[in-house]
Design a protein around this motif. Structure first.
Motif, short mmCIF file in Angstrom:
data_model
loop_
_atom_site.label_atom_id
_atom_site.label_comp_id
_atom_site.label_asym_id
_atom_site.label_seq_id
_atom_site.Cartn_x
_atom_site.Cartn_y
_atom_site.Cartn_z
N PRO A 285 0.80 -1.22 0.00
CA PRO A 285 0.00 0.00 0.00
C PRO A 285 0.84 1.28 0.00
O PRO A 285 0.34 2.34 -0.37
N GLU A 286 2.12 1.17 0.41
CA GLU A 286 2.93 2.39 0.48
C GLU A 286 3.53 2.76 -0.89
O GLU A 286 3.99 3.88 -1.09
N VAL A 287 3.49 1.81 -1.86
CA VAL A 287 4.04 2.10 -3.18
C VAL A 287 2.95 2.71 -4.06
O VAL A 287 1.83 2.22 -4.09
N ARG A 288 3.29 3.78 -4.75
CA ARG A 288 2.28 4.43 -5.60
C ARG A 288 2.76 4.43 -7.05
O ARG A 288 3.79 5.03 -7.35
N PRO A 313 -7.19 7.45 -5.30
CA PRO A 313 -6.36 6.45 -5.98
C PRO A 313 -7.21 5.50 -6.83
O PRO A 313 -8.43 5.43 -6.67
N LEU A 314 -6.54 4.82 -7.72
CA LEU A 314 -7.18 3.76 -8.52
C LEU A 314 -7.16 2.51 -7.64
O LEU A 314 -6.09 1.98 -7.35
N VAL A 315 -8.32 2.11 -7.18
CA VAL A 315 -8.39 1.03 -6.20
C VAL A 315 -9.47 0.06 -6.63
O VAL A 315 -10.57 0.48 -7.00
N GLN A 316 -9.14 -1.21 -6.56
CA GLN A 316 -10.10 -2.22 -7.01
C GLN A 316 -11.42 -2.12 -6.24
O GLN A 316 -12.51 -2.27 -6.80
N SER A 317 -11.31 -1.80 -4.95
CA SER A 317 -12.54 -1.78 -4.13
C SER A 317 -13.49 -0.66 -4.56
O SER A 317 -14.69 -0.76 -4.35
N ILE A 318 -12.97 0.40 -5.18
CA ILE A 318 -13.86 1.47 -5.65
C ILE A 318 -14.67 0.96 -6.84
O ILE A 318 -15.89 1.14 -6.91
N ARG A 319 -14.01 0.27 -7.73
CA ARG A 319 -14.70 -0.29 -8.91
C ARG A 319 -15.72 -1.34 -8.45
O ARG A 319 -16.87 -1.33 -8.87
N GLU A 320 -15.29 -2.22 -7.53
CA GLU A 320 -16.20 -3.27 -7.05
C GLU A 320 -17.40 -2.65 -6.33
O GLU A 320 -18.53 -3.08 -6.53
N ASN A 333 -14.25 2.62 7.99
CA ASN A 333 -12.86 2.90 8.38
C ASN A 333 -11.80 2.56 7.37
O ASN A 333 -10.76 2.01 7.74
N THR A 334 -12.03 2.80 6.09
CA THR A 334 -10.97 2.54 5.13
C THR A 334 -10.42 3.87 4.63
O THR A 334 -11.08 4.91 4.75
N GLU A 335 -9.23 3.81 4.05
CA GLU A 335 -8.59 5.00 3.50
C GLU A 335 -9.49 5.62 2.42
O GLU A 335 -9.69 6.82 2.35
N VAL A 336 -10.06 4.71 1.60
CA VAL A 336 -10.91 5.17 0.50
C VAL A 336 -12.13 5.92 1.04
O VAL A 336 -12.48 7.00 0.56
N SER A 337 -12.75 5.39 2.08
CA SER A 337 -13.94 6.07 2.58
C SER A 337 -13.55 7.40 3.20
O SER A 337 -14.26 8.39 3.08
#
Ligand SMILES: Nc1ncnc2c1ncn2[C@@H]1O[C@H](COP(=O)(O)OP(=O)(O)OP(=O)(O)O)[C@@H](O)[C@H]1O
Ligand SMILES: [Mg+2]
Length: 380
Positions: A285-288, A313-320, A333-337
């Protein structure tokens, strides 16, 4: 204990941005008083917005800045007062009488994440306690029925004051309507402009939205008929522009911004959102990886002096999340939220600044579609 002095504290506070991302709270003159008693720090600060979430964020930012940059065990007391505000200009128009703020989410290029941003922004605002509505005005591919797991929902009908109105669908606390509810998500795409415009008019003028703090409108890409119909139908409070950092998307984002900033249209751009800003593999997660380029939207926001509201970020969980119909901001409690919540807070903040500094937006009257200079039609 390290020495707690005014200078070090002021320096730490100057890492906190005010007014979106362009200016910090110290340079903006928002820090009014700093007092130090041993390990106790008392700070008086003014906040441009009365919204509870914005004030709370400022308080947390100050606490973290002092404890992380100056002294971990400092006891910090923050007193937040709200900037003296002139009454927010009313943008209520005849079409949406109960709606306080209308925000369009737009881009130039297709597929950059407008609908994802619009859905998450609407749900985040609703989670913050604001009564929120969402109109999916994308004739080219209405996506909200899928993104809200509402493919089989249909708006109802309600009688108010002796008149029949459409009753929006309500999902995750957001009242919503989509062109997809009328035409089916795969048929709307073949609609001609006038049909789409008619559907937009129905969603705006023939629907009982009730009292809403925010109405988010998800626009199709580009600058076409639907955009013109919208600025003619309602006085937008502002637009949020979404882009990926790649040059081709940025060039189109500029066109989108230019449309809203045209003298004849004059809708304030509240800020930009950089979507698909980087990709981080789940196990690192620290690599971009800057898949679409680096910092392009941040750069554009600096060039155009517009706030950068969020970097997503481009994150699979956003697409899902979009595909299963449960916007990512609902994740616990996720970074994305957190990123989507910050987007909502920054948008509210920018709107509050806009309302303090600019007169209400007017709807635009366009007498002919081509060549003729549009004229303003006052709302009141
Ligand atoms: N940050 C992200 N990470 C992963 N997937 C994303 C992200 N943002 C958007 N997507 C996905 O990319 C696709 C396009 O996104 P979306 O539909 O929101 O774009 P759009 O700009 O509304 O497209 P259109 O111009 O067709 O309306 C969707 O499948 C969505 O789930
Ligand atoms: Mg879309």
């Amino acid at each position: 204990m390290p020495s707690l002095d005014r200078n070090t504290i002021t320096q730490a506070l100057s890492s906190i941005s005010a007014h979106g991302m362009q200016q910090d709270i110290v340079s903006a003159g928002h820090v009014r008083n700093v007092q130090i008693f041993g390990d106790e720090v008392e700070i008086d600060v003014v906040c441009p917005s009365a919204a509870l979430a914005v004030k709370k964020k400022l308080e947390v930012d100050i606490l973290e800045a002092i404890q992380q940059k100056v002294y971990e065990k400092a006891k910090v007391k923050v007193r937040v007062s709200v900037l003296e505000q002139p009454a927010a200009p009313s943008i209520r128009g005849p079409q949406l009488p109960g709606v306080k703020h209308l925000i369009a989410v737009a881009s130039g290029k297709g597929g950059v994440g407008k609908s994802t941003v619009a859905a998450n922004l609407a749900v985040a605002l609703s989670k913050m306690g604001f009564a929120t509505g969402l109109i999916d005005a994308d004739i080219h591919g209405p996506s909200m029925p899928l993104m809200f797991d509402a493919l089989n929902e249909r708006p109802g009908s309600i009688e108010v004051d002796g008149k029949r109105w459409m009753d929006p669908v309500e999902v995750y606390g957001v009242k919503m309507l989509s062109i997809g509810f009328f035409a089916g998500t795969d048929q709307a795409v073949v609609w001609r402009g006038p049909m789409a415009t008619k559907a937009l008019q129905q969603m705006i003028g023939e629907t009982y939205w009730g009292e809403l703090d925010f109405m988010i409108i998800d626009l199709p890409p580009g600058t076409g008929d639907v955009h013109l119909s919208l600025v003619q139908a309602v006085p937008l409070s502002g637009a949020v522009i979404v882009s990926t950092p790649q040059p081709v998307a940025l060039a189109d984002a500029r066109k989108g911004i230019a449309m809203f900033q045209m003298d004849a249209i004059n809708v304030p751009v509240l800020g930009l959102v950089e979507n698909m800003a980087w990709f981080s593999p789940p196990d690192q997660p620290e690599v971009r990886f800057p898949v679409f380029g680096q910092g392009g939207v941040r750069h554009l926001s600096e060039q155009m002096n517009l706030p950068l509201l969020a970097e997503i970020p481009l994150v699979q969980s956003i697409r899902e999340a979009g595909d299963v119909g449960r916007p990512a901001v609902l994740q616990e409690n996720t970074e994305v939220s957190r990123i989507f919540q910050t987007l909502a807070v920054n948008t509210v903040e920018q709107l509050s600044i806009r309302n303090q500094t600019l007169p209400p937006t007017e709807v635009v009257r366009i007498t002919t579609m081509a060549g003729c200079a549009p004229r303003k039609q006052p709302q009141h």
